[in-house]
Design a protein around this motif. Structure first.
Motif, mmCIF file in Angstrom:
data_model
loop_
_atom_site.group_PDB
_atom_site.id
_atom_site.type_symbol
_atom_site.label_atom_id
_atom_site.label_comp_id
_atom_site.label_asym_id
_atom_site.label_seq_id
_atom_site.Cartn_x
_atom_site.Cartn_y
_atom_site.Cartn_z
ATOM 1 N N ILE A 191 0.936 -1.282 0.217
ATOM 2 C CA ILE A 191 0.270 -0.081 -0.007
ATOM 3 C C ILE A 191 0.914 1.062 -0.293
ATOM 4 N N LEU A 192 2.048 1.101 0.763
ATOM 5 C CA LEU A 192 2.976 2.325 0.752
ATOM 6 C C LEU A 192 3.479 2.458 -0.668
ATOM 7 N N GLN A 213 1.874 1.907 -3.368
ATOM 8 C CA GLN A 213 0.969 2.695 -4.220
ATOM 9 C C GLN A 213 0.824 4.085 -4.001
ATOM 10 N N ALA A 214 0.806 4.266 -2.574
ATOM 11 C CA ALA A 214 0.609 5.712 -2.338
ATOM 12 C C ALA A 214 1.908 6.531 -2.680
ATOM 13 N N HIS A 273 1.950 6.958 -6.664
ATOM 14 C CA HIS A 273 0.889 7.891 -7.138
ATOM 15 C C HIS A 273 1.229 9.187 -6.853
ATOM 16 N N VAL A 274 1.546 9.801 -5.613
ATOM 17 C CA VAL A 274 1.898 11.074 -5.429
ATOM 18 C C VAL A 274 3.071 11.699 -5.721
ATOM 19 N N GLY A 286 -0.011 4.523 -9.696
ATOM 20 C CA GLY A 286 -0.290 3.810 -7.981
ATOM 21 C C GLY A 286 -0.827 2.697 -8.158
#
Lengths: 269, 269
Positions: free
Chosen positions: B180-181, B183-184, B187-188, B218
């Protein structure tokens, strides 16, 4: 919530109706969406001006303060702020004794740049009997630096009024990226994130709902809520646990382990 | 991979076997786990010393460089570095012409603090014909500031040799928080993140596998891989697309929209 553009009085009435329902279920800290008094898709500065209110002389905020006083609760909600003819996309924290703090959205999304000024109050935190509370708004969440700013100042709970829009590329069955960002930010900072999104389509702009309450470990405690219908989420927040949780082992605390002097913040010339 | 503690020669042999398989399937940039030549769970500095190698005089890295030269490919892999008797948890980038860059893990996890020094090279990026590449290692990914540091310096692809351990609180059916980290952060920052984890249990420490290749939006392009078995993931990387993707609309680019002067990096006194 599903605010209606420009209809401040009915939006505030609907907020209070939802607030009464939440209070009846035991809520002590209520979080509502971004620009929930006004709606979002403005088409002119005049439209913003017609809905924007001065923090210290606002009918909307007086109404919200009366609600908090009457019910002995705290609330966070987004509203368009008029500060002497300058407009901010703001969020207010109110308690039983009245207004506790105000925040002006620091990172403006898309056409907001035409109508609002970027925030000028950095990343304030407010100590309350429910814990230390920070507020950020929607696109602010795309800046991990912002979440970290609240965390290092002691925030236990980050309240996020938001109006999330769809992000391309989401596969069926995937969680919305906005909620994944909440997970990552809560986890690496050891704090709660309470994100209240709006639903509905306004002047052609779709909003995705899917509000979430994320625990300090990064796992969702409640939600995602419906992508299309108004819905209230509930979760129990333990601010002391968030603070104590960050000592992950003998050596590691994610706030203390930062090596600030090694980070590059500016693109090299 | 599933490296065996202290068995450098057989670990390197197994890496080359996996590398040959990946090359046969068309891989051009290969990413291997953290400390993949040595294993992870050291119990003394002497054990580290027995496996650690000097970047400029390393049998392991010479072997990897010969592999890259013979196959005209690039690779990233983690190894224990001996720099004049000081040990780092390092990652090396090698191309057909030899060693391109080295990175020393900046944020040390748990008992690594007993055996390794924190990195002293900040967050370097390396321009290659495959795009601009950064490397970070495992716990570095818990610091969004680190990912941002690579991004603002122009990284298109962030390669992450890692040895992820389980995180409490994961509900059945949830993705691992480490992924999940990824992905974040992808993405950002609008960049690719290629995270190669190990599998297996070593001296009682479980590792979670679940390697992922995450696209610049992401969303995962490949993986998560098996939590227990060795597995190779493949995806197509388009560095130019990552760079162009960041102009999300007329007003918004997440690297340009940062308001660096407003962030708080130090806990107020």
């Amino acid at each position: 919530m599903e605010p209606r553009i420009g209809e401040v009085e009915s939006n505030v009435t609907e907020l209070l109706r939802l607030g009464e329902e939440a209070v009846a279920h035991g809520a002590k800290l209520l979080v509502f969406p971004e620009l929930c008094s006004s709606g979002y898709v403005f088409q002119s500065k005049e439209e913003v001006a017609a809905c924007a209110e001065d923090l210290s002389d606002s009918r909307t905020i007086s109404t919200w303060a009366a609600f908090c006083r009457a019910n002995n609760v705290w609330m966070v909600a987004g509203y368009p702020e008029n500060s002497g003819g300058t407009y901010f996309n703001s969020s207010v924290l109110i308690g039983p004794e009245g207004v506790i703090g105000n925040y002006r959205k620091n990172h403006l999304w898309n056409n907001e740049n035409k109508y609002f000024e970027p925030g000028d109050c950095n990343h304030p935190v407010f100590r309350t009997e429910l814990g230390t509370i920070g507020m950020m708004v929607c696109y602010d969440g795309w800046f991990p630096e912002a979440v970290r700013s609240f965390a290092v100042q002691g925030a236990d709970v980050l309240c996020v009024p938001t109006n999330w829009v769809p992000i391309p590329g989401q596969a069926p069955g995937e969680k919305a990226m906005a909620t994944i960002l909440c997970q990552a930010s809560a986890h690496v900072n050891g704090l709660y994130i309470v994100a209240a999104d709006r639903v509905g389509t306004e002047r052609g702009q779709e909003f995705i709902g899917q509000s979430v309450i994320t625990g300090y470990t990064g796992w969702h405690l409640a939600g995602p809520a419906s992508p299309v219908h108004q819905e209230i989420l509930y979760a129990e927040i333990k601010p002391g646990e968030a603070r104590d949780s960050r000592q992950w082992n003998e050596f590691n605390d994610p706030l203390l382990n930062r090596r600030v002097e090694t980070y590059t913040t500016h693109t090299p010339a």
